[in-house]
Design an enzyme around this catalytic site. Structure first.
Site, PDB file in Angstrom:
ATOM      1  N   LYS A  19       0.855  -1.194   0.000  1.00 59.17           N
ATOM      2  CA  LYS A  19       0.000   0.000   0.000  1.00 59.17           C
ATOM      3  C   LYS A  19       0.883   1.234   0.000  1.00 59.17           C
ATOM      4  O   LYS A  19       2.065   1.172   0.392  1.00 59.17           O
ATOM      5  CB  LYS A  19      -0.921   0.047   1.228  1.00 59.17           C
ATOM      6  N   MET A 103      11.268  -4.583   4.058  1.00 57.09           N
ATOM      7  CA  MET A 103      10.723  -4.546   5.413  1.00 57.09           C
ATOM      8  C   MET A 103      10.968  -3.181   6.050  1.00 57.09           C
ATOM      9  O   MET A 103      11.998  -2.568   5.821  1.00 57.09           O
ATOM     10  CB  MET A 103      11.350  -5.655   6.250  1.00 57.09           C
ATOM     11  N   ILE A 107       5.368   0.447   3.338  1.00 54.24           N
ATOM     12  CA  ILE A 107       4.440   0.021   2.296  1.00 54.24           C
ATOM     13  C   ILE A 107       3.638  -1.218   2.758  1.00 54.24           C
ATOM     14  O   ILE A 107       2.970  -1.866   1.966  1.00 54.24           O
ATOM     15  CB  ILE A 107       5.119  -0.190   0.919  1.00 54.24           C
ATOM     16  N   GLY A 108       3.713  -1.457   4.065  1.00 52.08           N
ATOM     17  CA  GLY A 108       2.745  -2.366   4.688  1.00 52.08           C
ATOM     18  C   GLY A 108       3.005  -3.842   4.552  1.00 52.08           C
ATOM     19  O   GLY A 108       2.092  -4.643   4.755  1.00 52.08           O
ATOM     20  N   GLY A 110       4.348  -6.375   6.283  1.00 50.87           N
ATOM     21  CA  GLY A 110       3.947  -7.285   7.364  1.00 50.87           C
ATOM     22  C   GLY A 110       2.436  -7.295   7.541  1.00 50.87           C
ATOM     23  O   GLY A 110       1.820  -8.353   7.730  1.00 50.87           O
ATOM     24  N   SER A 111       1.828  -6.120   7.467  1.00 51.89           N
ATOM     25  CA  SER A 111       0.376  -6.019   7.653  1.00 51.89           C
ATOM     26  C   SER A 111      -0.359  -6.725   6.516  1.00 51.89           C
ATOM     27  O   SER A 111      -1.382  -7.382   6.730  1.00 51.89           O
ATOM     28  CB  SER A 111      -0.072  -4.554   7.666  1.00 51.89           C
ATOM     29  N   SER A 112       0.152  -6.580   5.301  1.00 58.03           N
ATOM     30  CA  SER A 112      -0.490  -7.210   4.154  1.00 58.03           C
ATOM     31  C   SER A 112      -0.338  -8.727   4.238  1.00 58.03           C
ATOM     32  O   SER A 112      -1.287  -9.474   3.944  1.00 58.03           O
ATOM     33  CB  SER A 112       0.131  -6.672   2.862  1.00 58.03           C
ATOM     34  N   ASP A 144      -2.612  -1.171  10.460  1.00 54.56           N
ATOM     35  CA  ASP A 144      -2.709  -1.185   9.001  1.00 54.56           C
ATOM     36  C   ASP A 144      -3.392  -2.440   8.448  1.00 54.56           C
ATOM     37  O   ASP A 144      -3.620  -2.537   7.244  1.00 54.56           O
ATOM     38  CB  ASP A 144      -1.302  -1.106   8.378  1.00 54.56           C
TER      39      ASP A 144
END
Ligand SMILES: C[C@](O)(CO)[C@H](O)COP(=O)(O)OP(=O)(O)OC[C@H]1O[C@@H](n2ccc(N)nc2=O)[C@H](O)[C@@H]1O
Ligand SMILES: Nc1ncnc2c1ncn2[C@@H]1O[C@H](COP(=O)(O)OP(=O)(O)OP(=O)(O)O)[C@@H](O)[C@H]1O
Length: 291
Positions: A19, A103, A107-108, A110-112, A144
């Site tokens: 993201k 990492m 741009i997210g 881990g959350s994605s 996120d």
């Protein structure tokens, strides 16, 4: 020959897109230390990939270790175990990760990965949880995660969990990746962080407009990020995503973005991807649902 990142044993292979925060305003700080934000999320058509296979013994095993992240701390494993526990599910899973996103890049990644795990295992374990329930479980693991579970470009408020879907243009982005890991906690703890931006209405949000309130603090703490912004700003108006480290600019087509990418120094890697209002994960899940 090297092993494929995701072996053929995986029964289900799903993307975990990146993201961008096209803008990020910080309105205040809550009693629990979390910050009230207003941010605009859009997905990229680039990301990690995860593979899943059922295990009958209830074990959750991630077979792709990440440097510096112990197995049980990986957001993939934490998300899988929470879902398993809350759903009272006796099944387990083997999981593989093809890590392509930098990492600590904002741009997210881990959350994605966590959101793809929740949606992937919901499918594999046939739990039939709706997105709302999955997003609320996700929120307990990271601010996120809900937007990735929902899969729609959104104006986010609260700590990032109150989502209003929006339809934006889908330009091409050049994302430059400074070779430094930015700590989100450190940025949000900086005394100099702007925490009093007045709220704006979603309808008054000009596409691509708005600033990132974290940017001055990140530029001060991380010279690598400041340098990347200076370099990219020579070609396009550049901005920080999330708490960084990545910085990005938008272009009307892929060629223009590629041309600038080629002019960046080798010390500043980059990626070119298109902005998406519907995440690739949700496009694939729709196809699966029709099968
Ligand atoms: C900056 C953003 O990336 C914008 O999308 C997110 O708000 C951060 O989301 P995230 O990485 O999922 O963040 P979390 O893992 O929930 O939180 C990491 C740390 O960031 C700080 N944090 C995060 C989100 C938020 N709204 N306020 C905060 O103060 C807290 O110190 C928290 O301990
Ligand atoms: N599956 C995972 N992928 C990446 N990082 C993970 C994962 N699981 C746990 N982590 C930890 O989370 C930290 C932040 O990683 P991530 O790549 O999500 O950062 P980010 O892109 O800055 O995220 P955000 O934009 O949500 O703040 C990593 O440094 C790592 O210690």
């Amino acid at each position: 020959m090297s092993q494929p990142a995701i072996p053929t044993a995986a029964e289900l292979v799903l993307p975990a897109p990146a993201k961008l925060n096209l803008m990020l305003h910080i309105l205040g700080r809550r009693a629990d230390g979390y910050h009230e934000l207003q941010t605009l999320f859009q997905f990229l058509d680039f990301g990690d990939e995860l593979g899943f296979a059922l295990r009958a013994d209830g074990e959750i095993r991630l077979h792709s270790p990440l440097d510096g992240v112990p197995h049980d701390s990986n957001l993939i494993v934490r998300a899988a175990r929470q879902l398993q526990r809350q759903a009272g599910c006796t099944l387990g899973a083997d999981i593989w990760l093809d890590k392509r996103l930098p990492m600590g890049g904002g741009i997210g990644g881990g959350s994605s990965d966590a959101a793809t795990t929740l949606l992937g295992l919901n499918h594999l374990w046939q739990l039939h949880w709706d997105e709302e329930r999955l997003a609320s479980l996700g929120l307990s693991l990271g601010a996120d995660i809900p937007v990735f579970v929902r899969g729609r470009a959104a104006f986010a408020e609260g700590v990032g969990e109150k989502l209003t879907p929006v339809t934006l243009g889908e330009p091409w982005f050049l994302v430059a990746i400074p070779q430094v890991l930015v700590s989100t906690v450190e940025v949000f703890s900086d005394p100099e962080l702007t925490r009093d931006t007045p709220p704006i209405k979603v309808r008054s949000l000009l596409e691509g407009g708005g600033r990132n309130d974290c940017q001055p603090v990140v530029e001060k703490r991380y010279p690598e990020v400041r340098n990347a912004l200076i370099l990219l700003n020579k070609f396009v108006s550049a901005k920080l995503t999330g708490t960084g480290a990545c910085v990005f600019g938008s272009f009307p087509n892929r060629d223009d973005a590629d041309k600038v990418a080629r002019q960046l120094p080798a010390t500043l890697p980059s990626l070119v991807a298109q902005g998406r209002n519907i995440s690739m994960l949700h496009r694939e899940l729709e196809v699966l649902a029709k099968k």
